[in-house]
Design a protein around this motif. Structure first.
Motif, short mmCIF file in Angstrom:
data_model
loop_
_atom_site.label_atom_id
_atom_site.label_comp_id
_atom_site.label_asym_id
_atom_site.label_seq_id
_atom_site.Cartn_x
_atom_site.Cartn_y
_atom_site.Cartn_z
N GLU A 139 8.86 -12.29 2.87
CA GLU A 139 10.06 -12.61 3.47
C GLU A 139 9.97 -11.68 4.81
OE1 GLU A 139 13.81 -12.98 0.99
OE2 GLU A 139 12.40 -12.33 -0.51
N SER A 140 9.11 -11.57 5.54
CA SER A 140 8.93 -10.43 6.83
C SER A 140 9.77 -11.01 7.95
CB SER A 140 7.41 -10.54 7.14
OG SER A 140 6.94 -11.75 7.24
N ALA A 141 10.10 -12.29 8.04
CA ALA A 141 10.96 -13.05 9.05
C ALA A 141 12.54 -12.21 8.86
CB ALA A 141 10.96 -14.33 8.72
N THR A 142 12.64 -11.80 7.80
CA THR A 142 14.12 -11.23 7.63
C THR A 142 13.93 -9.62 7.39
OG1 THR A 142 14.15 -11.31 5.27
CG2 THR A 142 14.87 -13.19 6.24
N LEU A 143 12.82 -8.99 7.72
CA LEU A 143 12.98 -7.64 7.73
C LEU A 143 13.09 -6.97 8.97
CD1 LEU A 143 9.58 -7.22 5.14
CD2 LEU A 143 12.39 -7.07 4.51
N THR A 144 13.66 -5.79 9.23
CA THR A 144 13.70 -5.32 10.51
C THR A 144 12.32 -4.54 10.64
OG1 THR A 144 14.46 -3.10 9.56
CG2 THR A 144 16.17 -4.64 10.22
N GLN A 145 12.16 -3.87 12.06
CA GLN A 145 11.14 -3.23 12.12
C GLN A 145 10.91 -1.81 11.07
OE1 GLN A 145 8.25 -4.11 14.04
NE2 GLN A 145 9.16 -5.93 14.32
N GLU A 146 11.88 -1.26 11.04
CA GLU A 146 12.04 -0.18 10.11
C GLU A 146 11.80 -0.27 8.84
OE1 GLU A 146 14.07 -1.15 12.19
OE2 GLU A 146 14.34 0.57 13.89
N GLU A 147 12.30 -1.53 8.34
CA GLU A 147 11.81 -1.92 6.94
C GLU A 147 10.40 -2.28 6.82
OE1 GLU A 147 15.97 -3.72 5.36
OE2 GLU A 147 14.66 -5.16 6.69
N LYS A 148 9.83 -2.89 7.82
CA LYS A 148 8.50 -3.09 7.60
C LYS A 148 7.42 -2.01 7.69
CE LYS A 148 8.59 -7.64 10.25
NZ LYS A 148 8.30 -8.39 11.45
N GLN A 149 7.93 -0.99 8.30
CA GLN A 149 7.21 0.43 8.22
C GLN A 149 7.58 0.87 6.74
OE1 GLN A 149 5.25 1.54 10.59
NE2 GLN A 149 5.61 -0.06 11.78
N VAL A 150 8.54 1.00 6.14
CA VAL A 150 8.77 1.33 4.92
C VAL A 150 7.77 0.53 3.88
CG1 VAL A 150 10.46 1.19 3.03
CG2 VAL A 150 10.98 2.16 5.24
N VAL A 151 7.89 -0.79 4.00
CA VAL A 151 7.16 -1.59 3.06
C VAL A 151 5.59 -1.04 3.27
CG1 VAL A 151 6.10 -4.07 2.75
CG2 VAL A 151 8.67 -3.57 3.09
N LYS A 152 5.08 -1.08 4.48
CA LYS A 152 3.54 -0.70 4.75
C LYS A 152 3.20 0.62 4.23
CE LYS A 152 3.64 -1.51 9.35
NZ LYS A 152 3.36 -1.77 10.66
N LYS A 153 4.13 1.51 4.32
CA LYS A 153 4.06 2.87 3.93
C LYS A 153 3.80 2.94 2.48
CE LYS A 153 5.61 7.58 3.96
NZ LYS A 153 6.57 8.73 4.68
N THR A 154 5.03 2.39 1.57
CA THR A 154 5.00 2.20 0.27
C THR A 154 3.90 1.58 -0.52
OG1 THR A 154 7.42 1.85 0.49
CG2 THR A 154 6.27 1.16 -1.65
N VAL A 155 3.27 0.42 0.25
CA VAL A 155 2.01 -0.16 -0.28
C VAL A 155 0.96 0.90 -0.25
CG1 VAL A 155 0.58 -1.92 -0.19
CG2 VAL A 155 3.17 -2.54 -0.04
N ALA A 156 0.74 1.26 1.02
CA ALA A 156 -0.18 2.33 1.20
C ALA A 156 -0.40 3.36 0.20
CB ALA A 156 -0.36 2.47 2.67
N THR A 157 0.75 3.87 0.12
CA THR A 157 0.96 5.00 -0.73
C THR A 157 0.49 4.74 -2.32
OG1 THR A 157 2.35 6.16 0.44
CG2 THR A 157 2.40 6.78 -1.72
N ALA A 158 1.23 3.57 -2.84
CA ALA A 158 0.84 3.32 -3.94
C ALA A 158 -0.37 2.75 -4.39
CB ALA A 158 1.99 2.01 -4.40
N ASN A 159 -1.22 2.19 -3.33
CA ASN A 159 -2.44 1.82 -3.49
C ASN A 159 -3.38 2.94 -3.51
OD1 ASN A 159 -5.04 0.04 -3.34
ND2 ASN A 159 -5.03 0.32 -1.11
N LYS A 160 -3.26 3.81 -2.90
CA LYS A 160 -4.10 5.09 -2.93
C LYS A 160 -5.62 4.84 -2.69
CE LYS A 160 -1.16 7.42 -6.42
NZ LYS A 160 -1.12 7.86 -7.98
N GLY A 161 -5.82 3.83 -1.83
CA GLY A 161 -7.18 3.52 -1.26
C GLY A 161 -8.13 2.90 -2.35
N ARG A 162 -7.40 2.13 -3.49
CA ARG A 162 -8.16 1.60 -4.58
C ARG A 162 -8.60 0.15 -4.09
NH1 ARG A 162 -3.79 1.66 -9.19
NH2 ARG A 162 -2.45 1.86 -7.61
N VAL A 163 -7.97 -0.55 -3.35
CA VAL A 163 -8.41 -1.69 -2.80
C VAL A 163 -8.25 -2.05 -1.42
CG1 VAL A 163 -8.12 -2.99 -5.19
CG2 VAL A 163 -6.17 -3.02 -3.30
N PRO A 164 -9.01 -2.80 -0.80
CA PRO A 164 -8.52 -3.25 0.76
C PRO A 164 -7.27 -3.71 0.91
CG PRO A 164 -10.72 -4.15 0.00
CD PRO A 164 -10.06 -3.66 -1.14
N MET A 165 -6.80 -3.54 2.03
CA MET A 165 -5.46 -3.99 2.29
C MET A 165 -5.41 -4.91 3.87
SD MET A 165 -2.73 -1.06 1.29
CE MET A 165 -3.14 -0.20 2.76
#
Length: 297
Positions: free
Chosen positions: A49-75
């Motif tokens: 639902e990226s069309a309804t996310l603000t730029q700030e929310e997109k940054q939160v999503v990217k940071k959250t996924v990267a932190t949870a992933n911990k480099g385990r799989v490509p993104m």
């Protein structure tokens, strides 16, 4: 680009009851899909639902996924739109160091010609710091990127490494696979025809249902990539009903109903989308309960 062989999943953005981003649920979903065996993650695609996310929310999503992933799989991160100049600027000014590639949708609403689509992606390719996976989804964009245009782009720009092909046309996909450069990836963008696409030479899928039932779906794709048709067919046929269900009332309402039934996130979506109906939720919950019983039993 062997890191993008197999199953990628187009992650949802979970919302709380007040429709704010549920970062805890998102982190749990990341762990769910990685532990289920998917090969890579796709962040901020249509399913998010990226069309309804603000730029700030997109940054939160990217940071959250990267932190949870911990480099385990490509993104892979979605960077696309219908204003070429704005996408070029975004690519030049955004820190994309956490990601391995971008997924860029063909321009929507404008309905450009094939030459316009070529020039759009040419401009992106000339500035992108990451490899590019094109995204052809005529049902959403209003225009079909023809195989000849995709192949032209693949031959002219080495950093255009693949396409998420979601026209829902297996014949078009076969023509693309037949004529593509050797290492160019043709990735299914349609869960239901992933198996036949892989069997004729596709590289796998960027999936919606794969995040709901990652172990079963990613195993099906791996069987298909190895040519193990019997086992691939077995899993594909088990998943056909739930694939129909999750798209019955639109994406991502259906897959969020799956997650709700699995206790991973709410079924909340942002307008103009609406949550799955009670009738659809009942069908999805029944399927999910059977799957959980199989796992536990």
């Amino acid at each position: 680009m062997s890191k993008f062989l197999g199953t990628g999943v187009a992650l949802v953005t979970p919302f709380r009851e007040d429709l704010s981003v549920d970062v805890e649920a998102l982190a749990n979903i990341v762990n769910h899909v990685i532990e289920g065996g998917v090969e890579y993650l796709v962040v901020l695609g249509t399913t998010a639902e990226s069309a309804t996310l603000t730029q700030e929310e997109k940054q939160v999503v990217k940071k959250t996924v990267a932190t949870a992933n911990k480099g385990r799989v490509p993104m892979v991160v979605g960077v696309g739109g219908n204003n070429t100049a704005a996408i070029v600027e975004e690519l030049q000014t955004t820190d994309l160091s956490a990601f391995d590639a971008i997924l860029s949708v063909s321009p929507y609403y404008n309905k450009p010609t094939q030459e316009g689509i070529y020039q759009h992606f040419k401009a992106i390719a000339q500035v992108s710091p990451l490899p590019i996976i094109l995204y052809n989804v005529p049902g959403r964009t209003g225009s079909n990127v023809l195989p000849k245009t995709i192949i032209r782009l693949a031959k002219d720009f080495k950093n255009i490494i693949g396409v998420k092909e979601a026209a829902g046309d297996i014949v078009q996909a076969m023509r693309l696979i037949k004529d593509k450069p050797k290492d160019f990836l043709v990735i299914s963008g349609d869960d239901m025809i992933t198996l036949p696409m892989v069997l004729v030479g596709g590289a796998g899928v960027i999936s919606v249902i794969g995040q709901g039932f990652p172990k079963k779906f990613s195993s099906m794709v791996r069987y298909a990539l190895r040519g193990n048709l019997d086992d691939a067919n077995h899993l594909h046929f088990q998943l056909m009903d739930i694939i129909d269900y999750i798209f019955e009332e639109g994406n991502p309402a259906g897959i969020k109903a799956v997650f709700e039934s699995l206790g991973l996130c709410s079924g909340n979506v942002r307008l103009p989308l609406v949550p799955a109906s009670n009738g659809l939720k009942e069908k999805i919950s029944s399927f999910a309960a059977l799957e959980v019983n199989k796992i536990n039993g």
